[in-house]
Each structure stands twice: as C-alpha cells, then as structure tokens.
Design a protein around this motif. Structure first.
Motif, PDB file in Angstrom:
ATOM      1  N   GLY A  30       2.807   6.062  16.661  1.00 51.95           N
ATOM      2  CA  GLY A  30       3.229   4.774  17.205  1.00 51.95           C
ATOM      3  C   GLY A  30       3.289   4.767  18.721  1.00 51.95           C
ATOM      4  O   GLY A  30       2.957   3.760  19.353  1.00 51.95           O
ATOM      5  N   ILE A  51       3.146  -2.911  16.618  1.00 48.94           N
ATOM      6  CA  ILE A  51       3.420  -1.532  16.231  1.00 48.94           C
ATOM      7  C   ILE A  51       4.785  -1.439  15.553  1.00 48.94           C
ATOM      8  O   ILE A  51       4.988  -0.624  14.643  1.00 48.94           O
ATOM      9  N   LEU A  87       9.450   4.156  19.645  1.00 50.33           N
ATOM     10  CA  LEU A  87       8.131   3.633  19.984  1.00 50.33           C
ATOM     11  C   LEU A  87       8.103   2.921  21.322  1.00 50.33           C
ATOM     12  O   LEU A  87       7.064   2.869  21.983  1.00 50.33           O
TER      13      LEU A  87
END
Length: 470
Positions: A344, A373, A395
C-alpha cells in the motif's frame, strides 16, 4: 479446548453472525434477548459483565481505536452477556456503561478513565478478536477475563530495539523521498534517534509531551543547521523534512476525522485539539531553530527545497515502502498487516505521482490516492477479520506533508508571512485530505458489507441517520 473463530467454516460463521445481528437488534430496540429469564441488574454476573465491557473499551481506546468502534464493541459485549438495556458512552478520555432493568430495580452505571494512550495495533487486533468470539457465543465470561489478561500481558510483535529504531527509519526514508542521499539519510536517522531518546528522558523526568515534541523537532532541525554550517554538500533541508515526517500526527488525525464522520463530535474535537498541539510543538521547535539560523546568516533558502518531488523512480517507491513499513512497526501493527503496509505504501505513492503528472492539485491528488488505496486496505482488514486502522493508517505516511510544513516555517523566517501561512495551510489541508480519503474508503467498504467485523455493520449506525443538519 473451546473451538476458536478460525476453525469455523464460512457457513457457520455467517449463521453465527446473523444470529448475533438479530440478538443485537432486539437488544438495541429494548427487547430482552432472553425473555424467559429474570431481568435483574443488581447481581454479581451483571457487575462482572460491565467490568469486562469497560476494561475492553478502555484497552481499545488506549490502543488508538476510533470512538465509534469502541462503543460498538462495548455494546456487543453487553448483548453477549445479557446486560439489560445497556448504553455505552465513549469520549476522548472517559468511558461509561449503564444498564437499566425492567423490573423496577435501580440502574447500574460504571465508568473508567483512560489516563495513558499508547498505540498498539497488535493488542487492538487481539482485543477485537476477543469481542468477536464473545459476540457469537464462543467465549464465556470467565474465559473472556482470562483472554483479556493475556492480551494485556502479551509482548509486542517486534523486538523493543526495532520499535525504538522505527521512527529513525521513517526519518531516513522520508529524507530520501524528499531528495536527499545516503549521507542525508544517515544524518536524519541519527537526528531522530537523538530526539527520540531525549524525549524519552524528558518523559521520565515528568516533562509534558508538548515540550518533548518541541525539543525533538528542534534537535532534528538543529542538526540540519550544523550540516549546513559545516559546508557539507548535501540537501540539508531533507534532514528537517525527515525529522518532521517522523513526528507528524497521522494516527490521531485519522481517528479525529473518523470520529467526526461517525458523529462523535466531542471526541473528534478533542482529537483535533491534540493534533493542533502536536503541530504547534513541531512548529515551535523547528521554527525557533530555523529563525535563529536565518538571522545568523546561514544559507537556508526556500529555493533549495524540492517543489515537486512526485516521481516514479525506484528509489522513491522503495523509500515510500520503507516509510509505511516503519510506520506500521512503530504502531506495533500485526505481522500480517506488514505486507499490506509495504504494498500500500508503494501503491499510494505511485497513484499520487500519476495524478501529479496530469496536473491534479496536490491536496486533491493526496485525497484520491488515500481513498483508492484505503479502500483496498479496508478490504484486506475485512478479509483478515481485523480492525481497519492497523491496515490503513500506515499507508498515509509517505504523503504526510513534511516539506510544505518546513517550507511555510522557512518562508515565515524570511518575513514572507502570507506565503508562509499559505504553505502551512496547504500542509494541514493535505493531512486532512489523507485522513478523509482513508475514511471514505472505509465507508465504501461498509456500504457493501453484510456485517463483518464488530464495528463495521451498516445497520443501526447513528451516523447514518438522516438529520439534514438539525
């Protein structure tokens, strides 16, 4: 040994969750789950069940969980162990649980206060598994207390040294992402390590966390100033950017946005105030050092900062991956969440870079990348029956606005107040766009979910009720 959740096949799990949803719906509506049994609040089992729910709520909140999910977990335990007409109230630091019997007995209320918050996503995931097992009847009350004690006593999933080095690794990776080289990465690593150990020393001496962060930010920027004063041919601004990235409040910002979206405005406001003080501490530490360096004649120039560092280069992608993985380790995320953090982190950087190449403004590009994402990360969390924050929060680390924040402070130091404030506003807007994008991905997953992990059910969600602003 009792059968665990992992041994259930898909059909058994769906049937168990369907039964749990129906029981919970009746409990929320005020209908007793077992009408043939006497509804007595003032008994030992009631007090023990309330104690368990309060302790679980305290552990979840202290481990970094959002307010809505803490409340949902407590309500699920209340239904599982037969607390009549229970209500859970969760704020930023206080948790209360009450139950009201139907036989005229007085209501019972318990409360706990969270005095120390330490993000530990592995402990968070283990606690959620306990709540899920209890909700579908796999764990009785005594076994639940035993498992809760084991969760509290469990060691982190990573060695203490690795967790200590995670923040310096974030700084080193972020400095490379900001245009620095190996020397800059080493300097940023050492600066953050010194700042972190200094903060730990100040914490043992009872110094408030605001000043710990201010001193840590000042140490990182001071080392960059010393590199410039020594005349080394490196991008010293990347050292400051890396140090700031390691201290930026990405985790509390995501939780604050989630609380606001879910309707927990008191907790959201408190978390935002926490974010404000963290940013103020960073601004104080870096600002004083930069201001002093500029007025001493050191060549700190805005023109030396990278204006657009979005790139598809393998070095930048690997740096983004390293930032996300190191961030996950610093939050003690479960081991099975590390592949998601690695993939990610690289993916969110590639999506952001692709959007920037077609002239999408940085704030919008960051929000879109986080939403796309974040959606995939939420799906992975549902697949692993784990809380989403362990998969989504790491992320956003590669896109945290370290460079705009430093640019704004440098511009203010050069008496460009208006442009400096605009840069600071851009940094804050980018951070909010990242948090909102992650939350949007979770909302899409919730909309298509039939139940899933406790706390992700689309039914009976207070934030989904239409108020039209009233």
């Amino acid at each position: 040994m009792p059968q665990t959740l992992e041994r259930f096949d898909v059909r058994q799990l769906r049937r168990a969750r369907t039964v749990w949803e129906r029981v919970r719906e009746r409990a929320i509506a005020g209908t007793p789950a077992t009408p043939d049994e006497p509804d007595e609040a003032a008994n030992a089992e009631t007090y023990r069940a309330m104690d368990l729910a309060l302790r679980v709520g305290e552990l979840l909140l202290a481990s970094g969980e959002a307010t809505e999910n803490v409340s949902e977990a407590m309500r699920s335990l209340s239904v599982a162990y037969g607390l009549p007409r229970s209500e859970a109230a969760v704020t930023f630091t206080a948790i209360s649980l009450s139950c009201v019997p139907t036989d005229g007995a007085p209501p019972v209320t318990g409360e706990r206060t969270v005095r120390r918050r330490l993000p530990d996503y592995d402990r968070l995931a283990a606690t959620h598994r306990l709540v899920q097992d209890a909700a579908i009847g796999l764990v009785d009350l005594d076994a639940a207390f035993d498992r809760l004690r084991e969760i509290k006593r469990a060691r982190p999933p990573y060695p203490a040294l690795l967790i200590t080095l995670s923040l310096p690794l974030i700084s080193a990776s972020a400095s490379i992402l900001a245009g620095g080289g190996v020397v800059v990465a080493v300097v940023a690593f050492l600066a953050t390590l010194l700042a972190d150990r200094t903060g730990a020393y100040l914490a043992r001496r009872g110094i408030a966390e605001f000043f710990q962060l201010a001193v840590g930010a000042a140490i990182g920027s001071l080392l960059a100033v010393l590199v410039i004063a020594a005349g080394l041919p490196v991008v010293a601004s990347a050292v400051v950017t890396g140090s700031i990235m390691a201290l930026l409040p990405g985790r509390p910002l995501v939780a604050a946005v989630q609380d606001g979206i879910s309707g927990a405005y008191v907790s959201s406001a408190a978390r935002l105030l926490e974010v404000f003080f963290i940013v103020a501490a960073l601004v104080s530490g870096v600002g004083l050092t930069v201001y002093g360096a500029v007025h001493l004649g050191l060549p700190l120039r805005v023109e030396d900062l990278p204006t657009s560092f979005a790139s598809f280069g393998p070095v930048q992608v690997l740096a983004a991956v390293a930032i996300s993985v190191a961030f996950a380790i610093s939050l003690a995320a479960p081991l099975k969440a590390l592949p998601t953090a690695a993939i990610g982190g690289g993916a969110i950087w590639l999506v952001y870079s692709a959007l920037r190449t077609v002239d999408v403004m940085p704030i919008l590009a960051a929000g879109i990348a986080a939403a796309l994402i974040g959606f995939a990360a939420h799906l992975m969390a549902v697949r692993h029956r784990a809380p989403a924050m362990a998969y989504t929060v790491p992320l956003i680390a590669p896109l945290l606005p370290g460079t705009p924040l430093y640019r704004g402070l440098l511009q203010i130091s050069h008496n460009s107040l208006n442009t400096g404030l605009i840069s600071l506003f851009t940094a804050l807007a980018t951070a909010f766009a990242l948090a909102a994008g992650i939350a949007l991905g979770g909302e899409v997953v919730r909309a298509r979910s039939r139940g899933g992990v406790v706390g992700t059910s689309p039914r009976r969600r207070p934030a989904a009720r239409r108020t039209r602003g009233y």
